[in-house]
Design a protein around this motif. Structure first.
Motif, PDB file in Angstrom:
ATOM      1  N   ALA A  55      59.096-124.228 109.159  1.00 15.34           N
ATOM      2  CA  ALA A  55      59.195-125.278 108.162  1.00 15.34           C
ATOM      3  C   ALA A  55      59.695-124.572 106.872  1.00 15.34           C
ATOM      4  N   ARG A  73      63.319-124.875 104.970  1.00 13.00           N
ATOM      5  CA  ARG A  73      63.451-125.189 103.608  1.00 13.00           C
ATOM      6  C   ARG A  73      64.149-124.290 102.901  1.00 13.00           C
ATOM      7  N   VAL A  87      53.263-124.722 104.654  1.00 17.20           N
ATOM      8  CA  VAL A  87      54.057-125.649 104.019  1.00 17.20           C
ATOM      9  C   VAL A  87      53.406-127.239 103.944  1.00 17.20           C
ATOM     10  N   ILE A 129      58.907-131.260 106.994  1.00 17.22           N
ATOM     11  CA  ILE A 129      59.341-131.428 105.841  1.00 17.22           C
ATOM     12  C   ILE A 129      60.142-132.650 105.584  1.00 17.22           C
ATOM     13  N   LYS A 174      66.309-130.492 103.589  1.00 19.60           N
ATOM     14  CA  LYS A 174      65.320-131.433 102.774  1.00 19.60           C
ATOM     15  C   LYS A 174      65.039-132.571 103.561  1.00 19.60           C
ATOM     16  N   LYS A 175      64.237-133.203 102.866  1.00 18.50           N
ATOM     17  CA  LYS A 175      63.888-134.576 103.305  1.00 18.50           C
ATOM     18  C   LYS A 175      64.976-135.756 103.572  1.00 18.50           C
ATOM     19  N   GLU A 191      55.043-133.226 103.969  1.00 14.77           N
ATOM     20  CA  GLU A 191      55.922-134.160 103.184  1.00 14.77           C
ATOM     21  C   GLU A 191      55.120-135.616 103.595  1.00 14.77           C
TER      22      GLU A 191
END
Ligand code: 6R9
Length: 653
Positions: free
Chosen positions: A123, A127, A250, A157, A132-133, A253
């Motif tokens: 992860a 990144r 990480v 993520i 990204k999300k 999210e």
């Protein structure tokens, strides 16, 4: 009922001692609650199965007329957290996957702790590469540990993974990359199949010629093929995760329950494959809950689903459903026939697998090789046998029940679809006797109805009709990526106010469901869906082909085979060499699963006066059911049929 009861309920008493659902009454009580008080029922499940950062504001909000479906709105969670982090305290050392290579000498166990560390590291690497999300990531990998790791790293993520089955072609990869707008592709130099390396990266290279937006390719070194990577664009997985300064952990999210978790492409009756979208909240819950009840999962179980993770079955029952429950699974890279036809049974014996889930096509191909392969192994660990992908014929069912299941294990015939996210109609092992070929009863929260051509529920037991679902369930797809109109028109227009499955079914007097098969132009080859439209477009790409029509026909091993009627351009002559070219062309366009079995040269096709190909008639010709051609009065030119019958290819040979 009594006849079935005697023959196939040997397991019931035993299961009822310990099963999650003990008996018919318990099932009916919970089932009734799930339909009558869905909010209470599903809120309780969501609390029980998942860990939330923030609980939902509303359990369900929906409107089928615009295909707007929202479960656990306002809730926040993360799928990777639910699969990994929350198990660390109690199950860090527990095995998540017993990985078994194509090569019998290659095997490795991965604990939840190990998986957690790998997912976090990768992860961080994603990144680092700017993912990204909300970004889409294409994953084209063999059945190796990096596949679940990559999927969970995306989920962690908030990126949306789209796994492309390793058997798909460069063309299929390119279409998927472009359809979902992925900028990152994760692949391997190759995979192993029956002892031989299969190139994967080569297909990605070919695909990328058509995908200028891809900025990053991450490559697992699996077969050690010594390929060179393009600097800047391509990176070795092992080098990327070893970068100095990369974080070991990480934070997951926090995702909205309705945020997409993944896109999975599946064939439909028209046009190119659709990107079916599933969510972090509802999908995850439904995969976890069906996993536990349908396979009657208990601590200590060793579960093995033989599907490839590239299909929905692998997503739901090798990955998400299994990991949310903290289960221990076998993950197998190879094929049932290598080094010999006893490989499945050797693996069952080696790991003492007790819950086994496979497809009718695999059962048929192994049954054909005889019982000697089975007898070589101790299969006494097996308690439950599952099947999925296509209707299972009673002969294969009985072979499975008798030779693999010792006339004791229940055969759990699970009917569901890529779009449903998890099991929909299925026996539960502690509830009632199973019937060979029936997928029994609806799962909790599922409200199936069989409707006639007028859209009315059928009135009598055993009356065939279209299978629809009247109410939403958490695991259902939310849209077709980038084309919500297509989602509405495919699933919510045929029977307004209901989800339309595309399958015909009947329900017998005991309330058991029996799936008859697709009513649309989807061919089910070895449990894999192929749209006739896709196959036909691949054929007409050939410069000599004027027109093509493709139908399925009954095939002893694959369930359905592919029969193509091909019209050549004027001046072009049929030949065996051309036939071979056409077969190769379709494999190249779609992938090796799309191997045409029969090519019949034709001069014309039966069409309605408005020019629609009458596949109904072609199907009968292909299956050699010439006395069942039915009404041919709407056909524009009836002489076409006689000619097709005269030239037909005998598929029994
Ligand atoms: C999970 C999966 C879905 C189609 C479905 C139906 C057929 C699947 C079945 C079955 C009879 C079963 N199908 N399971 N038919 N009995 N137990 O296979 O998803 O690849 O999307 O295929 O497969 O026709 O509509 P998917």
């Amino acid at each position: 009922m009594t006849e079935f009861k005697k023959a196939y309920d040997a397991h019931l008493e035993e299961f009822q001692k310990n099963a999650h659902i003990k008996g018919m009454e318990a099932y009916q009580r919970l089932y009734r609650e799930s339909l009558e008080s869905p909010d209470t029922f599903w809120a309780r499940q969501a609390d029980h199965y998942l860990t939330w950062y923030k609980k939902w504001d509303t359990v369900l909000d929906y409107d089928f007329s615009e295909a707007r479906i929202q479960w656990f709105g306002g809730g926040r969670l993360n799928a990777s957290f639910n699969c990994l982090d929350r198990h660390l305290e109690t199950r860090e050392e527990a095995v998540a996957y017993y990985w078994e290579g194509d090569d019998t000498a290659r095997a490795q166990a991965y604990t939840y702790g190990e998986l957690y560390r790998r997912v976090n590291r990768f992860a961080a690497a994603l990144r680092h590469k700017g993912v990204k999300k909300g970004d889409r990531v294409i994953i084209y990998l063999p059945m190796i540990i990096e596949l679940p790791v990559a999927m969970l790293a995306c989920a962690r993520i908030g990126a949306v993974h789209s796994v492309v089955f390793g058997g798909f072609s460069a063309e299929a990869i390119a279409n998927r990359i472009n359809d979902c707008g992925a900028k990152v592709v994760i692949t391997a130099d190759g995979g192993f199949r029956s002892g031989k390396p299969v190139a994967l990266k080569k297909n990605v290279d070919e695909a990328l010629k058509k995908c200028p937006a891809v900025k990053t390719v991450i490559v697992v070194n699996h077969v050690d093929s010594g390929i060179f990577l393009t600097p800047g664009l391509e990176h070795w997985w092992h080098e990327l995760i070893a970068l100095p300064g990369l974080a070991d952990e990480v934070e997951p999210e926090p995702m909205d329950a309705e945020d997409p978790l993944f896109i999975l492409y599946t064939s439909g009756s028209t046009g190119k494959p659709k990107g079916v979208v599933h969510t972090h909240g509802g999908y995850l819950l439904y995969a976890a809950m069906t996993m536990e009840y349908v396979f009657d999962l208990h601590p200590g179980d060793i579960f093995w689903c033989t599907a490839d993770i590239g299909w929905i079955t692998g997503h739901s029952y090798i990955l998400y459903g299994a990991l949310v429950n903290g289960a221990t699974s076998v993950m197998f890279e190879g094929v049932p026939s290598y080094p010999d036809f006893d490989r499945f049974w050797a693996i069952v014996e080696k790991y003492r697998v007790n819950k086994f889930y496979t497809a009718p096509t695999a059962i048929r191909s192994l049954a054909r090789e005889g019982e000697a392969h089975v007898k070589k192994h101790d299969l006494s660990s097996l308690m439950l046998l599952g099947t999925v992908g296509e209707p299972i014929n009673p002969e294969a069912w009985r072979w499975y029940h008798h030779h693999i299941g010792r006339d004791w294990c229940p055969v759990i015939d699970t009917w569901w679809q890529t779009e449903t996210g998890g099991h929909m109609l299925t026996p539960l092992p502690g509830v009632a006797p199973v019937k060979p070929g029936s997928c029994a009863f609806p799962f909790f929260g599922i409200d199936p109805v069989i409707i006639d051509d007028a859209g009315e529920p059928v009135k009598h037991p055993d009356e065939e009709g279209l299978l629809c679902i009247r109410k939403p369930w958490p695991g259902m797809a939310r849209t077709v990526f980038g084309d919500h109109e297509r989602f509405i028109s495919t699933y919510f227009s045929q029977a307004p106010g209901m989800y339309f499955t595309g399958d015909a079914a009947r329900k017998d007097e005991d309330g058991y469901f029996w799936i008859i098969g697709r009513i649309d132009d989807v061919i089910n080859v070895s449990g894999h869906r192929l749209g006739t439209a896709e196959l036909e477009s691949a054929l007409v790409l050939h410069p000599h082909v004027a027109e093509a029509a493709v139908v399925g026909f009954p095939h002893a091993i694959k369930g359905q085979g592919i029969y193509a009627f091909v019209i050549l351009k004027t001046g072009r002559e049929p030949s065996d060499a051309l036939k071979k070219e056409l077969v190769a062309q379709v494999r190249r366009e779609i992938g090796p699963i799309a191997t045409i079995d029969v090519v019949q040269w034709a001069e014309g096709l039966p069409k309605t006066r408005s020019g629609k190909i009458m596949r109904r008639i072609l199907k009968k010709i292909a299956a050699n059911k010439l006395d069942e051609l039915g009404d041919t009065s709407t056909i524009a030119d009836e002489s076409v049929i006689e000619k097709l019958i005269k030239d037909k290819v005998d598929v029994s040979k």
